[in-house]
Design a protein around this motif. Structure first.
Motif: not given
Length: 285
Positions: A148-149, A158, A161, A164, A168, A178, A180, A199, A204
């Motif tokens: 989780e960014p 991070l 997206m 991220a 990845a 990932i 969101y 994303i 991902n």
């Protein structure tokens, strides 16, 4: 699509005293709960909790984090990076004992720890080396990564997206899932909905947190939740939409997430109104 409720609204460690809350969540219509695994010292506890949730008919995901700099994946200290692998390996064991489907959270750096500079190539590679060791363990345990960014006030490695997706690709190992989050996207993305498409297009997207712009009841603010849910339905997303809201019940967590005032009358408002709002958004999309 499944609707979940993050238990951090009540606690950082779900115990028998929270069974009435779990029953109320189930009665509201939720498919499952997101369980914090911040203390991975006792797999037996999570095995017990799995039985409770099985009896209630609640599926589960987990949320994890990095406890301190002594367990930081991006540290220049090899001992700290080894500590990160050890800590997250134990988290994976507890998540497996719980029957967790997704391991969500910012398990790439300690919350609120900053270098004063943008992330370096060395930091990104150190973190990727740690995650490369963990992904095979997660796959073997049947757990999907949901990294989780966070917004720039909570983390610096991070935030978006785009970052991220690039991370990845760096990790490789078949890619790292990932998460969101509508709250963080509301802060960091110039176009939160375009970022969601980015994303997803990367392949991902693994998990979604539904969180209002003030961390309160979904649908009560201006985060682009309805728009995000419509795009997810359009794209054929079939994963979790998990409510994440924070109050003042846990002082340490409230401080870490910068919650200085109440955003809702009571937790019941969050999960009942939040559930209805998500259902309405999905059905109306």
């Amino acid at each position: 699509m499944k609707i979940g409720m993050n238990m951090l609204l009540w606690t950082g460690h779900v115990t028998e005293e929270h069974v009435p809350v779990l029953k109320a969540i189930k009665a509201t219509g939720f498919d499952g709960v997101e369980v914090p695994v911040f203390d991975p010292s006792d797999e037996g506890h999570y095995r017990w909790l799995a039985g409770v949730l099985d009896d209630l008919g609640l599926e589960r995901t987990v949320v994890a984090l990095i406890p301190d700099e002594a367990h930081s994946p991006l540290s220049p200290d090899a001992a700290a990076r080894a500590g990160a692998v050890e800590h997250l390996t134990r988290v994976i064991g507890c998540a497996q004992a719980l029957g967790g489907q997704v391991m969500a959270g910012p398990w790439f750096q300690p919350l609120g720890v900053f270098s004063g500079d943008p992330p370096t190539e060395t930091e990104l590679e150190h973190c990727a080396e740690v995650h490369r060791q963990l992904l095979p363990l997660m796959r073997a345990a049947g757990i999907t990564a949901g990294l989780e960014p966070l917004n720039r006030f909570e983390a610096y490695l991070l935030n978006t997206m785009e970052q991220a997706a690039a991370y990845a690709a760096r990790v490789g190992e078949g890619g790292i899932g990932i998460l969101y989050d509508t709250f963080h996207a509301n802060i960091e993305e110039k176009d939160p909905i375009a970022a969601l498409r980015t994303i997803h297009a990367s392949g991902n997207l693994a998990h979604v947190h539904i969180s209002e712009n003030d961390r309160g009841t979904p649908g009560s603010g201006h985060a682009k939740i309805r728009e995000a849910i419509a795009v997810l339905k359009e794209l054929g997303y079939d994963g979790w939409l998990t409510i994440e809201a924070f109050g003042r019940a846990l002082p340490e967590l409230a401080a870490a997430t910068r919650v200085w005032r109440d955003f809702f009358a009571n937790p019941e408002e969050v999960y009942t109104e939040g559930f209805r709002y998500i259902r309405d958004c999905w059905d109306g999309a």
